[in-house]
Motif scaffolding. Structure first.
Motif, mmCIF file in Angstrom:
data_model
loop_
_atom_site.group_PDB
_atom_site.id
_atom_site.type_symbol
_atom_site.label_atom_id
_atom_site.label_comp_id
_atom_site.label_asym_id
_atom_site.label_seq_id
_atom_site.Cartn_x
_atom_site.Cartn_y
_atom_site.Cartn_z
ATOM 1 N N TYR A 16 -4.050 41.416 -41.811
ATOM 2 C CA TYR A 16 -5.352 41.838 -42.342
ATOM 3 C C TYR A 16 -5.666 43.292 -42.018
ATOM 4 C CZ TYR A 16 -6.406 37.766 -44.874
ATOM 5 O OH TYR A 16 -6.356 36.811 -45.850
ATOM 6 N N ARG A 17 -5.186 43.784 -40.881
ATOM 7 C CA ARG A 17 -5.329 45.228 -40.602
ATOM 8 C C ARG A 17 -4.617 46.031 -41.685
ATOM 9 N NH1 ARG A 17 -4.381 45.209 -34.168
ATOM 10 N NH2 ARG A 17 -6.561 44.996 -33.576
ATOM 11 N N GLU A 18 -3.417 45.586 -42.039
ATOM 12 C CA GLU A 18 -2.634 46.285 -43.050
ATOM 13 C C GLU A 18 -3.316 46.219 -44.419
ATOM 14 O OE1 GLU A 18 1.787 46.088 -45.077
ATOM 15 O OE2 GLU A 18 1.525 45.378 -43.026
ATOM 16 N N LYS A 19 -3.807 45.046 -44.786
ATOM 17 C CA LYS A 19 -4.482 44.895 -46.075
ATOM 18 C C LYS A 19 -5.693 45.817 -46.172
ATOM 19 C CE LYS A 19 -3.098 40.145 -46.959
ATOM 20 N NZ LYS A 19 -3.504 38.758 -47.206
ATOM 21 N N ILE A 20 -6.435 45.932 -45.074
ATOM 22 C CA ILE A 20 -7.618 46.803 -45.058
ATOM 23 C C ILE A 20 -7.178 48.262 -45.098
ATOM 24 C CG2 ILE A 20 -9.581 47.563 -43.663
ATOM 25 C CD1 ILE A 20 -9.763 44.561 -42.693
ATOM 26 N N ARG A 21 -6.204 48.614 -44.289
ATOM 27 C CA ARG A 21 -5.718 50.003 -44.220
ATOM 28 C C ARG A 21 -5.181 50.469 -45.567
ATOM 29 N NH1 ARG A 21 -1.772 49.660 -40.239
ATOM 30 N NH2 ARG A 21 -3.492 49.323 -38.827
ATOM 31 N N LEU A 22 -4.451 49.580 -46.268
ATOM 32 C CA LEU A 22 -3.853 49.942 -47.544
ATOM 33 C C LEU A 22 -4.840 49.866 -48.710
ATOM 34 C CD1 LEU A 22 -0.389 48.158 -47.213
ATOM 35 C CD2 LEU A 22 -0.903 50.592 -46.937
ATOM 36 N N ALA A 29 -15.581 43.166 -48.976
ATOM 37 C CA ALA A 29 -14.731 42.093 -49.513
ATOM 38 C C ALA A 29 -14.781 40.881 -48.581
ATOM 39 C CB ALA A 29 -13.296 42.580 -49.668
ATOM 40 N N LYS A 30 -14.887 39.701 -49.188
ATOM 41 C CA LYS A 30 -14.945 38.465 -48.409
ATOM 42 C C LYS A 30 -13.544 37.990 -48.091
ATOM 43 C CE LYS A 30 -17.257 33.966 -48.462
ATOM 44 N NZ LYS A 30 -16.231 33.198 -47.799
ATOM 45 N N LEU A 31 -13.333 37.625 -46.830
ATOM 46 C CA LEU A 31 -12.052 37.065 -46.411
ATOM 47 C C LEU A 31 -12.019 35.582 -46.764
ATOM 48 C CD1 LEU A 31 -12.109 39.724 -44.772
ATOM 49 C CD2 LEU A 31 -11.059 38.489 -42.917
ATOM 50 N N PRO A 32 -10.822 35.012 -46.902
ATOM 51 C CA PRO A 32 -10.734 33.568 -47.138
ATOM 52 C C PRO A 32 -11.374 32.806 -45.970
ATOM 53 C CG PRO A 32 -8.624 34.628 -47.548
ATOM 54 C CD PRO A 32 -9.509 35.656 -46.909
ATOM 55 N N THR A 53 -11.845 36.904 -34.423
ATOM 56 C CA THR A 53 -12.535 37.524 -33.290
ATOM 57 C C THR A 53 -11.910 38.877 -32.969
ATOM 58 O OG1 THR A 53 -13.177 35.381 -32.375
ATOM 59 C CG2 THR A 53 -13.146 37.248 -30.849
ATOM 60 N N GLU A 54 -10.582 38.949 -32.986
ATOM 61 C CA GLU A 54 -9.896 40.227 -32.744
ATOM 62 C C GLU A 54 -10.286 41.256 -33.797
ATOM 63 O OE1 GLU A 54 -7.372 41.374 -30.481
ATOM 64 O OE2 GLU A 54 -8.044 39.696 -29.272
ATOM 65 N N LEU A 55 -10.320 40.841 -35.058
ATOM 66 C CA LEU A 55 -10.682 41.759 -36.134
ATOM 67 C C LEU A 55 -12.136 42.215 -36.011
ATOM 68 C CD1 LEU A 55 -8.831 39.947 -39.047
ATOM 69 C CD2 LEU A 55 -8.260 42.209 -38.112
ATOM 70 N N GLN A 65 -22.956 33.824 -40.293
ATOM 71 C CA GLN A 65 -22.852 32.379 -40.116
ATOM 72 C C GLN A 65 -23.164 31.671 -41.423
ATOM 73 O OE1 GLN A 65 -25.063 30.869 -36.814
ATOM 74 N NE2 GLN A 65 -24.672 28.745 -37.336
ATOM 75 N N GLY A 66 -22.282 30.786 -41.830
ATOM 76 C CA GLY A 66 -22.466 30.012 -43.042
ATOM 77 C C GLY A 66 -22.033 30.733 -44.311
ATOM 78 N N ARG A 67 -21.766 32.030 -44.243
ATOM 79 C CA ARG A 67 -21.355 32.791 -45.422
ATOM 80 C C ARG A 67 -19.902 33.229 -45.369
ATOM 81 N NH1 ARG A 67 -26.160 37.018 -45.649
ATOM 82 N NH2 ARG A 67 -27.880 35.558 -45.573
ATOM 83 N N GLY A 68 -19.401 33.494 -44.162
ATOM 84 C CA GLY A 68 -18.012 33.900 -44.036
ATOM 85 C C GLY A 68 -17.844 35.249 -43.375
ATOM 86 N N SER A 69 -16.641 35.776 -43.470
ATOM 87 C CA SER A 69 -16.298 37.062 -42.867
ATOM 88 C C SER A 69 -16.023 38.078 -43.966
ATOM 89 C CB SER A 69 -15.058 36.922 -41.986
ATOM 90 O OG SER A 69 -15.322 36.047 -40.915
ATOM 91 N N PHE A 70 -16.415 39.321 -43.701
ATOM 92 C CA PHE A 70 -16.327 40.383 -44.686
ATOM 93 C C PHE A 70 -15.756 41.646 -44.055
ATOM 94 C CE2 PHE A 70 -19.748 37.517 -45.620
ATOM 95 C CZ PHE A 70 -19.659 37.290 -46.981
ATOM 96 N N VAL A 71 -15.128 42.483 -44.871
ATOM 97 C CA VAL A 71 -14.593 43.750 -44.397
ATOM 98 C C VAL A 71 -15.756 44.690 -44.102
ATOM 99 C CG1 VAL A 71 -13.140 45.745 -44.978
ATOM 100 C CG2 VAL A 71 -12.474 43.450 -45.728
ATOM 101 N N SER A 72 -15.713 45.338 -42.941
ATOM 102 C CA SER A 72 -16.769 46.262 -42.525
ATOM 103 C C SER A 72 -16.724 47.548 -43.327
ATOM 104 C CB SER A 72 -16.621 46.628 -41.042
ATOM 105 O OG SER A 72 -16.780 45.499 -40.242
#
Length: 110
Positions: A16-22, A29-32, A53-55, A65-72
């Protein structure tokens, strides 16, 4: 296991670091979902949570909470204040703990 030194959660973090970097994943963007990622990588949901948590701690993603994780928005920015990053990481951890507590109080299985 081809790479003993790389833990399963680290592989997810690296991907995911690579996907964001590239630029494959851009700000907002919402993560799965955790389940989708667990299925994709063939790991337990707890392993995915550790990767997320690392990301979050790295300031690359944030979670609602309840919506998901997103790219900062600040994922590509090196000028982010370390104090702000620390606060965001703590907020994410509190939200994660709150979600776990809610599950326990609701009699979640496990």
């Amino acid at each position: 296991m081809s790479t003993e030194a790389t833990q399963p959660y680290q592989r997810i973090v690296q991907d995911y670091r690579e996907k964001i970097r590239l630029g494959r994943l851009t700000a907002g963007a919402k993560l799965p979902s955790t389940r989708e990622l667990a299925d994709e990588y063939g790991v337990a949901p707890g392993t995915v949570q550790r990767a997320l948590t690392e990301l979050r701690n790295g300031g690359l993603i944030y979670s609602h909470q309840g919506r998901g994780s997103f790219v900062s928005d600040s994922s590509g920015s090196d000028d982010q204040d370390p104090t702000t990053l620390a606060i965001k990481a703590l907020e994410s951890q509190v939200a994660e703990l709150r979600a776990r507590l809610d599950k326990l109080e609701q009699g979640g299985d496990g």
